[in-house]
Motif scaffolding. Structure first.
Motif, PDB file in Angstrom:
ATOM      1  N   CYS A   4       0.841  -1.197   0.000  1.00 48.84           N
ATOM      2  CA  CYS A   4       0.000   0.000   0.000  1.00 48.84           C
ATOM      3  C   CYS A   4       0.876   1.246   0.000  1.00 48.84           C
ATOM      4  CB  CYS A   4      -0.965  -0.001   1.182  1.00 48.84           C
ATOM      5  SG  CYS A   4      -0.235   0.143   2.818  1.00 48.84           S
ATOM      6  N   GLY A   5       1.894   1.249   0.865  1.00 48.73           N
ATOM      7  CA  GLY A   5       2.788   2.411   0.909  1.00 48.73           C
ATOM      8  C   GLY A   5       2.646   3.250   2.170  1.00 48.73           C
ATOM      9  N   ALA A   6       1.877   2.780   3.157  1.00 51.98           N
ATOM     10  CA  ALA A   6       1.691   3.552   4.393  1.00 51.98           C
ATOM     11  C   ALA A   6       3.021   3.824   5.093  1.00 51.98           C
ATOM     12  CB  ALA A   6       0.738   2.827   5.331  1.00 51.98           C
ATOM     13  N   LEU A  59       5.897   4.631   3.684  1.00 52.06           N
ATOM     14  CA  LEU A  59       6.801   5.511   2.930  1.00 52.06           C
ATOM     15  C   LEU A  59       7.215   6.772   3.680  1.00 52.06           C
ATOM     16  CD1 LEU A  59       5.149   5.413  -0.593  1.00 52.06           C
ATOM     17  CD2 LEU A  59       7.358   4.478   0.026  1.00 52.06           C
ATOM     18  N   THR A  60       6.227   7.452   4.247  1.00 50.54           N
ATOM     19  CA  THR A  60       6.530   8.741   4.864  1.00 50.54           C
ATOM     20  C   THR A  60       6.813   8.608   6.360  1.00 50.54           C
ATOM     21  OG1 THR A  60       4.160   9.107   5.104  1.00 50.54           O
ATOM     22  CG2 THR A  60       5.223  10.082   3.189  1.00 50.54           C
ATOM     23  N   ILE A  61       6.708   7.382   6.878  1.00 56.98           N
ATOM     24  CA  ILE A  61       6.953   7.153   8.302  1.00 56.98           C
ATOM     25  C   ILE A  61       8.446   6.938   8.549  1.00 56.98           C
ATOM     26  CG2 ILE A  61       6.495   5.540  10.216  1.00 56.98           C
ATOM     27  CD1 ILE A  61       4.106   7.363   9.337  1.00 56.98           C
ATOM     28  N   ALA A  80       3.150   1.225  12.383  1.00 58.21           N
ATOM     29  CA  ALA A  80       2.463   2.084  11.416  1.00 58.21           C
ATOM     30  C   ALA A  80       1.997   1.287  10.209  1.00 58.21           C
ATOM     31  CB  ALA A  80       3.386   3.218  10.988  1.00 58.21           C
TER      32      ALA A  80
END
Lengths: 136, 402
Positions: free
Chosen positions: A89-91, A93-95, A126
């Motif tokens: 999904c990519g959740a 990436l910014t974590i 996350a």
């Protein structure tokens, strides 16, 4: 030749209150950067660090550590992705503070770049399907 | 050159139907033009795979000997409470349900490692599930306690029934406050630290049929790896939402209620998920076929990410307090580039919906149709459209006075 490696040190209980790292740095002229440390008296201690210096000194330093009963692992093995649970999904990436996750622009799949991972653990909780796992 | 669903089904039966995904159709129309493509292409397949909270499964466990009436009693599946307000042995497990002893957000942010969504995933995966139930006992249903393993194979019925899935479009969530917040849109870092979105964009079912011209009640779909149907419009269905010139919703828009046999589904397409500090949910895979009955329907199905706009909303203040404030609008092309600009700041983006899995769903559905094993259905009734005047209303509270 100089080397810089990210490693995980496991201290057995009997070593937790001894100044192992201090001696490592002084006696072998190495530089270190602690990325994470969980050292509780009377329990096993875990420390994640980047260790750098002359190859010769580095090897002797590692020998000193293992000779004293410290177990050493390369860092890349410690945070792993459970490929069966990852849905890309990519959740994450910014974590991730070190940008260890990247999207492939063609497939839009998420690549996990283990070399950039400092095992901080932020991605673990996350991740909605809980695909990221820490193994110390 | 209008086609009918009946004609398309004839071609599917003969293995001659031309089926492409909602991604593939974009280049095909660029190359051949709308007119020619509409003649050649019979079906466009869509897909989406994201966390969809309004999801549930109901099961019939069969009657024990002596009989027990769970209706009005209590039932737990792997310690997660199931709804027992139905008949004797029908129970319903919702994706958001949590074990009674889960600490929730008392230890903030709560982890929510196991809940209803995970129970549904476990059932689908064929795992044994522990059922513990108590009842009050009646003359015809005397038993008061039941503790047993159950397995999907032994259940009379196991049905996935999701009151709201496949949101047509969705918000982009950001955080304008000075502390990290934990939301159903993921972890949002302070002061515009990141922006999370949740849609397959150009591949998403209702974005390819923005006015519900082909998708209706009774439409046969890919659901959780098996076959399902559109049961109704989803809850919060909002056809009168703000739209672009081409009719594409710029806010949430339409939704679908879907139903299907859980026994045919697969855990790859129904994945239990944990949103840190928020709760448990279920990630659902849905694919809807769009019959290309006319050039107009084809044009809608060629929608691209740069034509779909979504609203950027502050989840620290505007969202929780029901304020209508929208910070800005961005396109899915911008979102997928990895960075958007909000109030002059470059903000990194992340998706909660898996685009690779959405592509996979559209391809599987395409394969099912091309190989003749999936025929299209005529909707039995349309979804409420723009002309219905249906809107998504807030709660009007009326104080209860003694």
């Amino acid at each position: 030749m100089t080397v810089a490696k990210r490693i995980v040190l496991h201290f057995p209980r009997r070593l937790v209150d001894r100044p192992i790292i201090c001696r490592l740095i002084k006696d072998y002229n190495l530089e270190f950067n602690i990325l994470k440390a969980v050292v509780t008296p009377q329990e096993e201690g875990v420390m994640v660090m980047e260790l750098s210096g002359e190859q010769d000194n580095y090897d002797k330093g590692i020998e000193f550590l293992t000779g004293n009963g410290v177990r050493i692992q390369a860092l890349g093995q410690d945070v792993i992705r459970n490929e069966e649970r990852c849905t890309h999904c990519g959740a994450c990436l910014t974590i991730c503070p070190t940008l260890a996750f990247e999207v492939d622009p063609t497939t839009r799949k998420v690549n996990f770049n283990e070399e950039r991972c400092v095992a901080c653990g932020l991605c673990i909780k996350a991740c909605p399907p809980r695909a990221m796992e820490v193994h110390f | 050159m209008a086609k009918t669903i009946k004609e398309i089904n004839e071609k599917i039966k003969e293995g001659k139907a031309v089926v492409v995904t909602a991604e593939e159709i974009i280049d095909l129309v660029k190359e051949k033009g709308v007119k020619k493509a509409a003649q050649e292409v019979d079906v466009v397949t869509t897909g989406t795979f994201g966390p969809m909270c309004s999801s549930a499964a109901y099961i019939n466990i069969g009657h024990s000997k002596p009989r027990i009436k769970l209706g009005g009693g209590r039932a737990y599946l792997n310690d997660v409470p199931a709804y027992t307000g139905l008949a004797a042995v029908d129970i319903l497990i919702g994706a958001n349900a949590l074990p009674d002893d889960d600490p929730r957000n008392r230890i903030y942010p709560g982890e929510f490692n196991y809940g209803g969504g995970h129970v549904i995933e476990g059932l689908v995966a064929g795992k044994d599930i522990r059922l513990v139930a108590t009842a009050y006992g009646t003359d015809c249903y005397p038993r008061k306690k039941l503790e047993t393993w159950i397995n999907i194979k032994g259940l009379n019925e196991a049905v996935l029934f999701n009151p709201r899935n496949a949101y047509q479009n969705y918000n982009v969530a950001v955080n304008l406050s000075d502390k990290t917040i934990y939301t159903y849109m993921g972890v949002l870092k302070p002061e515009l630290g990141n922006a999370n979105y949740c849609s397959a964009g150009q591949l998403s079912p209702l974005l390819n049929d923005p006015y519900y011209k082909t998708i209706g009640i009774g439409t046969k779909i890919f659901l959780g790896g098996g076959i399902g149907f559109v049961a109704w419009q989803g809850t919060q269905h909002d056809p009168t939402v703000l739209r672009s010139e081409k009719g594409v919703p710029r806010r949430g828009g339409g939704t679908l209620a879907v139903i299907g046999d859980l026994k045919q589904m697969a855990p790859r397409w129904l994945v239990g998920a944990s949103m840190l500090g928020y709760g448990c949910t279920l990630t659902v895979g849905i694919g809807v076929p769009i019959p290309i009955l006319s050039e107009e329907i084809l044009k809608y199905a060629t929608v691209t990410d740069d034509e779909i706009l979504a609203a950027v909303i502050d989840y620290a203040n505007a969202y929780p307090n029901m304020k209508p404030d929208i910070i800005t609008e961005v396109s899915y092309a911008q979102l997928k580039s990895g960075r958007i600009v909000v109030r002059g700041n470059e903000v990194p983006t992340a998706s909660l919906s898996s685009y690779p899995r959405a592509v996979e769903i559209a391809k599987i559905l395409k394969e099912w149709i091309a190989s003749g094993k999936f025929q299209l259905t005529e909707p039995v009734a349309p979804l409420p459209g723009v002309e219905s005047g249906v809107t998504f209303k807030p709660l009007k509270e009326r104080p209860i006075e003694d």
